[in-house]
Design a protein around this motif. Sequence first.
Motif, PDB file in Angstrom:
ATOM      1  N   TYR B  12       0.800  -1.225   0.000  1.00 38.54           N
ATOM      2  CA  TYR B  12       0.000   0.000   0.000  1.00 38.54           C
ATOM      3  C   TYR B  12       0.828   1.267   0.000  1.00 38.54           C
ATOM      4  O   TYR B  12       0.363   2.313  -0.347  1.00 38.54           O
ATOM      5  CB  TYR B  12      -0.995  -0.001   1.148  1.00 38.54           C
ATOM      6  CG  TYR B  12      -0.383  -0.079   2.514  1.00 38.54           C
ATOM      7  CD1 TYR B  12      -0.394  -1.272   3.228  1.00 38.54           C
ATOM      8  CD2 TYR B  12       0.185   1.039   3.109  1.00 38.54           C
ATOM      9  CE1 TYR B  12       0.155  -1.353   4.477  1.00 38.54           C
ATOM     10  CE2 TYR B  12       0.743   0.961   4.363  1.00 38.54           C
ATOM     11  CZ  TYR B  12       0.733  -0.234   5.046  1.00 38.54           C
ATOM     12  OH  TYR B  12       1.281  -0.298   6.285  1.00 38.54           O
ATOM     13  N   LEU B  13       2.076   1.185   0.405  1.00 30.25           N
ATOM     14  CA  LEU B  13       2.880   2.400   0.416  1.00 30.25           C
ATOM     15  C   LEU B  13       3.233   2.847  -0.991  1.00 30.25           C
ATOM     16  O   LEU B  13       3.603   3.979  -1.219  1.00 30.25           O
ATOM     17  CB  LEU B  13       4.149   2.189   1.248  1.00 30.25           C
ATOM     18  CG  LEU B  13       3.891   1.847   2.707  1.00 30.25           C
ATOM     19  CD1 LEU B  13       5.188   1.691   3.457  1.00 30.25           C
ATOM     20  CD2 LEU B  13       3.032   2.909   3.377  1.00 30.25           C
ATOM     21  N   MET B  15       1.053   2.669  -3.463  1.00 32.87           N
ATOM     22  CA  MET B  15      -0.160   3.042  -4.178  1.00 32.87           C
ATOM     23  C   MET B  15      -0.167   4.530  -4.479  1.00 32.87           C
ATOM     24  O   MET B  15       0.255   5.325  -3.658  1.00 32.87           O
ATOM     25  CB  MET B  15      -1.371   2.747  -3.295  1.00 32.87           C
ATOM     26  CG  MET B  15      -1.889   1.353  -3.441  1.00 32.87           C
ATOM     27  SD  MET B  15      -2.951   0.934  -2.060  1.00 32.87           S
ATOM     28  CE  MET B  15      -4.284   2.099  -2.267  1.00 32.87           C
ATOM     29  N   ASP B  16      -0.681   4.898  -5.640  1.00 33.28           N
ATOM     30  CA  ASP B  16      -0.901   6.323  -5.841  1.00 33.28           C
ATOM     31  C   ASP B  16      -2.395   6.596  -5.891  1.00 33.28           C
ATOM     32  O   ASP B  16      -3.205   5.749  -5.518  1.00 33.28           O
ATOM     33  CB  ASP B  16      -0.118   6.863  -7.042  1.00 33.28           C
ATOM     34  CG  ASP B  16      -0.614   6.323  -8.362  1.00 33.28           C
ATOM     35  OD1 ASP B  16      -1.468   5.424  -8.357  1.00 33.28           O
ATOM     36  OD2 ASP B  16      -0.156   6.804  -9.410  1.00 33.28           O
ATOM     37  N   LEU B  17      -2.736   7.805  -6.288  1.00 33.60           N
ATOM     38  CA  LEU B  17      -4.099   8.277  -6.112  1.00 33.60           C
ATOM     39  C   LEU B  17      -4.625   8.784  -7.441  1.00 33.60           C
ATOM     40  O   LEU B  17      -3.954   9.573  -8.108  1.00 33.60           O
ATOM     41  CB  LEU B  17      -4.055   9.406  -5.071  1.00 33.60           C
ATOM     42  CG  LEU B  17      -5.323  10.134  -4.697  1.00 33.60           C
ATOM     43  CD1 LEU B  17      -6.311   9.163  -4.065  1.00 33.60           C
ATOM     44  CD2 LEU B  17      -4.994  11.224  -3.688  1.00 33.60           C
ATOM     45  N   LYS B  96      -5.541   4.058  -5.069  1.00 31.53           N
ATOM     46  CA  LYS B  96      -6.711   4.543  -4.337  1.00 31.53           C
ATOM     47  C   LYS B  96      -7.448   5.481  -5.280  1.00 31.53           C
ATOM     48  O   LYS B  96      -6.820   6.231  -6.038  1.00 31.53           O
ATOM     49  CB  LYS B  96      -6.267   5.317  -3.097  1.00 31.53           C
ATOM     50  CG  LYS B  96      -7.422   6.012  -2.366  1.00 31.53           C
ATOM     51  CD  LYS B  96      -6.928   6.928  -1.252  1.00 31.53           C
ATOM     52  CE  LYS B  96      -8.012   7.886  -0.789  1.00 31.53           C
ATOM     53  NZ  LYS B  96      -8.926   7.315   0.196  1.00 31.53           N
TER      54      LYS B  96
END
Lengths: 301, 428
Positions: B12-13, B15-17, B96
Amino acid sequence: MPDYTVSHLRQLESEAIYILRETAAQFERPVLLFSGGKDSIVMTHLARKAFWPAKIPFPLLHVDTGHNFPETIVYRDNLVEEMGANLIVGSVQEAIDDGRVVEEKGPNASRNFIQIQTLLDALEKGQYDAALGGGRRDEEKARAKERFFSHRDEFGQWDPKNQRPELWNIFNGRMSPGENFRVFPLSNWTEMDVWQYMKFENIALPSLYFAHKRDIVVRNGTILAVSEFVQPREGETVENRMIRFRTMGDATITGAVESNASTMDMVIEEVAAARETERGNRADDKRSESAMEDRKKQGYF
Amino acid sequence: MSEQNTSPEKGYLDMDLLRFTTAGSVDDGKSTLIGRLLYDSKAIFEDQLEAIQKTSIQRGDENLNLALLTDGLRAEREQGITIDVAYRYFATPRRKFIIADTPGHIQYTRNMVTGASTANLAIVLIDARKGVIEQTCRHSFIANLLRIQHVVIGVNKMDLVDWSEERFLEIKEEFTKFASRLGAIVDVTFIPMSALKGDNVVDKSENMPWYQGPALLYHLETVYIGSDENHVSARFPVQWVIRPHSDEHHDFRGYAGRVAGGVFKPGDDVVVQPSGFNAKIKAIHTMGGELEEVFAPLSATITLDREIDISRGDMIVKANNPPTVGQDIEAMICWFSEKPLKGQGKYILRHSTKETKAIIRDIKYKVDINTLHKIEDDLEFRLNDIGRISLRVAAPLSYDSYKVNRTSGSFILVDPFTNETVGAAMII
């Protein structure tokens, strides 16, 4: 070409810090609502980052229902001391004793509704024009349409049909005398983001959030911790189970979940697999389809 | 705040948005589409599902009414419409997502504009039976006006046209012809789908073997947005001046803000606008330690090598590529208020962290957003109108064209009497 990708947690953090600074800059007397819950703990952490190396430029306000888990108060007092912050406590019990509010009667009475009056009193007394809260849009559907800067009229009411549009990152905190704002820097965070961020930043939490053995009763499908405020009623049996809390509120209504998640990583795994919202266990939201919207209109967070 | 804090852990670290917007009317399947994305990515919980099942039955809806998930306000449920922008969240292991879900009818143009203002990507839904209609035009115009660089044209309800490739290609051509008049959209992806049946939403459709492209979710997960931010023109609007007044940080004077473009490093030559003073960046501070560089959209605190008078509303920029400083501004504006825009009217203008007064000088034209025609004979700006104006501000602004920078190229107008936000504008 260097890589300028920014992870979702850093983006959310940066956005929240931006909102916290806007609040400090646009209002005369902001205050940060501190409930002892994980969202307000994250908010406090972000506020420290936003103004570091200076202290946070506003006090913390705890609206105390009097129905606390002792762990919450210990945590709160330690944090306040470490930060050198100014803590203000608005007491629901005092409001009851002064006759400013009347406590609900009946077996499922809760202090949730009269908490609103205590909050509004505390805001008025301190002449606070902006109250920072840890509310998130993913919590409840009435919150999905909440603004970062949420305008309240002179009665502290929210008018969902008459909200100010928020574009780009321009926030309009202008108001007339007597009005105020609620500000929600964590609007775009989900429960998962909050947990991931706490792990990422190594933020310590009250032990209640992790699995532990505790005496409980099951009431209307909700697991309640037995305490001086929650005593078994006729027909209810006290059991000792492994539980943890997903939210922290009034001890009389905050439900626990059965869990073995005793570390941050295990909690994150559990949250990822969860099939119920964290407020799914809050008796206050179950009262009606519009329970949250109605409370918000009255001045609730 | 620092990227240096990023631990080497995967997952999860990393992951971008992605922020995307959807606009749609009652019947085009928008709610069904969002419902499916949320449900299939497990963003809908059982208690929420139970609640809407209960309400659907109560209302006598034939199927599970997924719109009830997004229509959170009592008035919306009563009227069966989406009134406001609703923000929804879901995540996959890759990204995300933040959805700004907006109503699509023309009377909610301002809501569509609001939702589009923060989006990287827009989904425009076309009913395969109807093809490109007024509403398609409207939604594409807004996406273009707000400079959303990535657009997905979801040709929906393919099940009702027999999964016909011919029909899909016809619509694709129709849209391409129309979009050539818009200009700015960088990247358009056409996806044939059936939100109701789930074809090409999360899983690839078995009914349309002729379609070689990705399903919608895969596209949302992988579309490259890394170059959407402007990393060339360095802009740092000052939000707040940090002066700790403590023994440890006695002389500390830091300028707090969020980078709105470009990259800042210690040692960089900067100019403070609008005063024009020069300085060098001494350090970039965060609670986690000093940084070697900072870029959009990160927040940080900058110290300079000399004492200059800087306050909120000033902008720290790099000397080699400064924004325009001036008081006369041309912009496209969308009007948000029931009270019409007044020619020669005075408003409060908010531009990044600066607030000043503005007077409307001229209304040039309005745009009929259904046909893209200019309207020059009726210049009264009413609620939801979009058009071009010129105005003059009381104090000089450091600004860019909205095309170059969304933050330094946008502003809002506020009514000085009611304090309402009455307009949102993009500088030309």
